[in-house]
Design an enzyme around this catalytic site. Structure first.
Site, PDB file in Angstrom:
ATOM      1  N   ASP A  16       0.881  -1.102  -0.030  1.00 34.02           N
ATOM      2  CA  ASP A  16      -0.031   0.052  -0.075  1.00 34.02           C
ATOM      3  C   ASP A  16       0.898   1.394  -0.021  1.00 34.02           C
ATOM      4  OD1 ASP A  16      -2.237   1.408  -0.082  1.00 34.02           O
ATOM      5  OD2 ASP A  16      -2.657   0.903   2.225  1.00 34.02           O
ATOM      6  N   ASN A  64     -10.795  -3.079  -6.795  1.00 30.59           N
ATOM      7  CA  ASN A  64      -9.889  -1.936  -7.518  1.00 30.59           C
ATOM      8  C   ASN A  64     -10.335  -1.498  -8.947  1.00 30.59           C
ATOM      9  OD1 ASN A  64      -6.626  -2.761  -6.132  1.00 30.59           O
ATOM     10  ND2 ASN A  64      -8.362  -1.611  -5.380  1.00 30.59           N
ATOM     11  N   ARG A  67     -11.527   1.923  -9.970  1.00 29.16           N
ATOM     12  CA  ARG A  67     -10.773   3.070 -10.401  1.00 29.16           C
ATOM     13  C   ARG A  67     -10.680   3.689 -11.912  1.00 29.16           C
ATOM     14  NH1 ARG A  67      -5.025   1.698  -7.131  1.00 29.16           N
ATOM     15  NH2 ARG A  67      -5.777   1.281  -5.275  1.00 29.16           N
ATOM     16  N   ARG A 193      -5.926  -2.256   8.144  1.00 28.94           N
ATOM     17  CA  ARG A 193      -6.878  -3.082   7.767  1.00 28.94           C
ATOM     18  C   ARG A 193      -6.511  -4.386   6.803  1.00 28.94           C
ATOM     19  NH1 ARG A 193      -7.768   2.155   6.310  1.00 28.94           N
ATOM     20  NH2 ARG A 193      -7.478   1.885   3.908  1.00 28.94           N
TER      21      ARG A 193
END
Ligand code: V0D
Length: 239
Positions: A16, A64, A67, A193
């Site tokens: 990340d 994702n 996006r 997370r």
């Protein structure tokens, strides 16, 4: 927990902070992704040196897809760029490539390159470099349940014979056995997370978080976190 000191066989990482890394430098997001790809090389070689058996990288989740189209297009090219650039080095280091995720929606060209990488490295006996690509843990668990339900329906499985072992055999990590469950999960960039990553397999794993953004994460950082993991474990052993 038990007092058995476990070693680090399977390391999982949520990569990340690539977008934030780029933003800090007033660069477009794709530059962060590109640097993040270089970090994969660094960390895979370092993990291999540390004797890690399986390195699982969370590269793209089933969420994702929301996006911007251009960014998704760029991301779908990264496996192609990655293997173009690093395949010789993976072979030299005896690394075996595995890709874990759902086939649907992955462009043909990307899928073909990943299949090719798996085929080319299938006889390598070193570390498994396992990419979670278009992966989602809940989807994985639902899919495993469907497979078991079909077996019950066709009479090859009795409901009372379903247990944790039978269930785990239907998960996307089954081929990684006996290292299908990560010993340690690392997430970079300060977020704490799971984001729908390996929900079943992380049930007994240790977690380490670092503020470092993925493109800045290096072999030294990895060694520090692995040392933390080892210490933590040693303390557990003394209780
Ligand atoms: C973007 C950090 C390599 C995360 C790393 C689309 C953000 C760079 C791959 C890759 C990504 C995936 C599969 C494979 C070989 C390489 C990759 C994604 C994102 C998801 F077989 N880098 N990389 N995949 N980024």
């Amino acid at each position: 927990m038990n007092n058995k000191s476990h070693s680090l066989n399977h390391l999982a990482i949520i990569m990340d902070g690539n977008g934030r890394w780029a933003k800090k430098r007033h660069l477009p997001r794709f530059v962060g992704h590109k640097h993040g790809m270089e970090t994969i090389r660094t960390i895979a070689l370092a993990a291999n040196e540390l004797g890690i058996k399986v390195l699982t990288l969370y590269a793209f989740s089933t969420e994702n897809w929301g996006r911007p189209v251009d960014e998704v297009k760029y991301l779908m090219r990264l496996p192609i760029d990655f293997f173009d650039k690093f395949m010789p080095e993976l072979m030299e280091n005896n690394v075996k490539v595995n890709i874990m995720g759902f086939r649907d929606e992955i462009p043909d060209k990307t899928y073909q390159i990943m299949e090719k990488a798996m085929a080319e490295t299938k006889d390598n006996t070193g570390m498994v470099l396992n990419f979670a690509f278009n992966y989602g843990a809940r989807k994985e668990i639902v899919s495993a349940s469907q497979k078991l339900a079909k077996k019950v329906k066709d009479g090859s499985l009795m409901p009372e014979d379903i247990n944790e072992k039978v269930f785990a055999e239907e998960l996307l990590t089954a081929s990684l056995a006996p290292y299908d469950n990560p010993d340690l999960l690392i997430r970079t960039s300060g977020e704490e997370r799971l984001s729908n990553f390996l929900l079943w397999q992380l049930a007994y794993s240790e977690f380490e978080f670092t503020e470092k953004l993925w493109p800045d994460f290096n072999a030294e950082d990895l060694k520090e976190l692995v040392a933390d993991f080892n210490n933590r474990d040693r303390r557990f052993g003394k209780i």
